[in-house]
Design a protein around this motif. Structure first.
Motif, PDB file in Angstrom:
ATOM      1  N   UNK A   1     -22.176  17.578  42.262  1.00  0.00           N
ATOM      2  CA  UNK A   1     -20.992  18.118  41.637  1.00  0.00           C
ATOM      3  C   UNK A   1     -20.618  17.316  40.471  1.00  0.00           C
ATOM      4  N   UNK A   2     -20.428  18.084  39.332  1.00  0.00           N
ATOM      5  CA  UNK A   2     -19.931  17.554  38.180  1.00  0.00           C
ATOM      6  C   UNK A   2     -18.475  17.015  38.095  1.00  0.00           C
ATOM      7  N   UNK A   3     -18.377  15.929  37.349  1.00  0.00           N
ATOM      8  CA  UNK A   3     -16.925  15.715  37.293  1.00  0.00           C
ATOM      9  C   UNK A   3     -15.918  16.498  37.177  1.00  0.00           C
ATOM     10  N   UNK A   4     -16.223  17.378  35.950  1.00  0.00           N
ATOM     11  CA  UNK A   4     -15.085  18.258  35.760  1.00  0.00           C
ATOM     12  C   UNK A   4     -14.971  19.276  36.915  1.00  0.00           C
ATOM     13  N   UNK A   5     -15.826  19.627  37.870  1.00  0.00           N
ATOM     14  CA  UNK A   5     -15.602  20.368  38.839  1.00  0.00           C
ATOM     15  C   UNK A   5     -14.859  19.590  39.924  1.00  0.00           C
TER      16      UNK A   5
ATOM     17  N   UNK B   1     -13.380  14.558  28.687  1.00  0.00           N
ATOM     18  CA  UNK B   1     -13.795  14.472  27.735  1.00  0.00           C
ATOM     19  C   UNK B   1     -15.215  13.883  27.553  1.00  0.00           C
ATOM     20  N   UNK B   2     -15.328  12.656  28.116  1.00  0.00           N
ATOM     21  CA  UNK B   2     -16.388  11.819  27.955  1.00  0.00           C
ATOM     22  C   UNK B   2     -17.200  12.261  29.093  1.00  0.00           C
ATOM     23  N   UNK B   3     -17.118  12.575  30.232  1.00  0.00           N
ATOM     24  CA  UNK B   3     -17.821  12.655  31.561  1.00  0.00           C
ATOM     25  C   UNK B   3     -17.730  13.993  32.163  1.00  0.00           C
ATOM     26  N   UNK B   4     -17.248  15.063  31.624  1.00  0.00           N
ATOM     27  CA  UNK B   4     -17.166  16.188  32.022  1.00  0.00           C
ATOM     28  C   UNK B   4     -18.485  16.880  32.606  1.00  0.00           C
ATOM     29  N   UNK B   5     -19.492  16.914  32.004  1.00  0.00           N
ATOM     30  CA  UNK B   5     -20.705  17.366  32.409  1.00  0.00           C
ATOM     31  C   UNK B   5     -21.801  16.412  33.113  1.00  0.00           C
ATOM     32  N   UNK B   6     -21.350  15.203  33.714  1.00  0.00           N
ATOM     33  CA  UNK B   6     -21.952  14.240  34.319  1.00  0.00           C
ATOM     34  C   UNK B   6     -21.867  14.499  35.645  1.00  0.00           C
ATOM     35  N   UNK B   7     -23.128  14.605  36.480  1.00  0.00           N
ATOM     36  CA  UNK B   7     -23.015  14.663  38.021  1.00  0.00           C
ATOM     37  C   UNK B   7     -22.275  13.366  38.251  1.00  0.00           C
ATOM     38  N   UNK B   8     -21.589  13.432  39.382  1.00  0.00           N
ATOM     39  CA  UNK B   8     -20.657  12.139  39.950  1.00  0.00           C
ATOM     40  C   UNK B   8     -21.826  11.192  40.427  1.00  0.00           C
ATOM     41  N   UNK B   9     -23.105  11.502  40.964  1.00  0.00           N
ATOM     42  CA  UNK B   9     -24.102  10.409  41.230  1.00  0.00           C
ATOM     43  C   UNK B   9     -24.591   9.841  40.226  1.00  0.00           C
TER      44      UNK B   9
END
Length: 132
Positions: free
Chosen positions: A24-28, A59-67
């Motif tokens: 899951x991405x952080x924005x999700x 803004x910084x992490x939105x597309x990053x996967x949590x892992x």
């Protein structure tokens, strides 16, 4: 040992769920966080939390996967926040930086609880470990 059998049975479910959750991405995940937390705080409190999360953290992490978010990534984000200056040349206040960090901690703490609650609902943790 009977308790070892419970742990061996539980471990694959735990790894399977964490493996799927970590995609899951952080924005999700923020949408899950909002659904779970919004009704628990006053509306103005939620607006403040949401503003901080959306304007700085997502803004910084939105597309990053949590892992994939590691300590080095959080330090890089903090360094970027420390070097930020608005149009008047003013940096974020120390209090605001603490609030941002607190919100990021809150999201990740909720993620840990989210995993645990899901495991309990599946019966993986609710059965407990025998012999203790």
């Amino acid at each position: 040992d009977e308790s070892c059998q419970v742990l061996i049975f539980t471990a694959p479910l735990f790894v399977f769920f964490i493996g799927n959750f970590a995609l899951i991405q952080l924005d999700s995940f923020f949408k899950i966080y909002e659904t779970d937390k919004r009704k628990r705080v006053k509306e103005n409190t939620w607006k403040s939390k949401s503003y901080v999360i959306c304007t700085t953290i997502l803004h910084y992490f939105e597309l990053c996967k949590m892992e994939k978010i590691e300590t080095k990534d959080i330090i890089a984000e903090q360094n970027e926040l420390l070097s930020y200056q608005n149009e008047f040349g003013q940096p974020y206040s120390a209090t605001h930086l603490i609030i941002i960090h607190g919100q990021l901690n809150s999201i990740f703490n909720h993620a840990v609880r989210f995993i645990a609650y899901s495991l309990i609902r599946r019966g993986s943790l609710s059965n407990g470990v025998r012999g203790i």
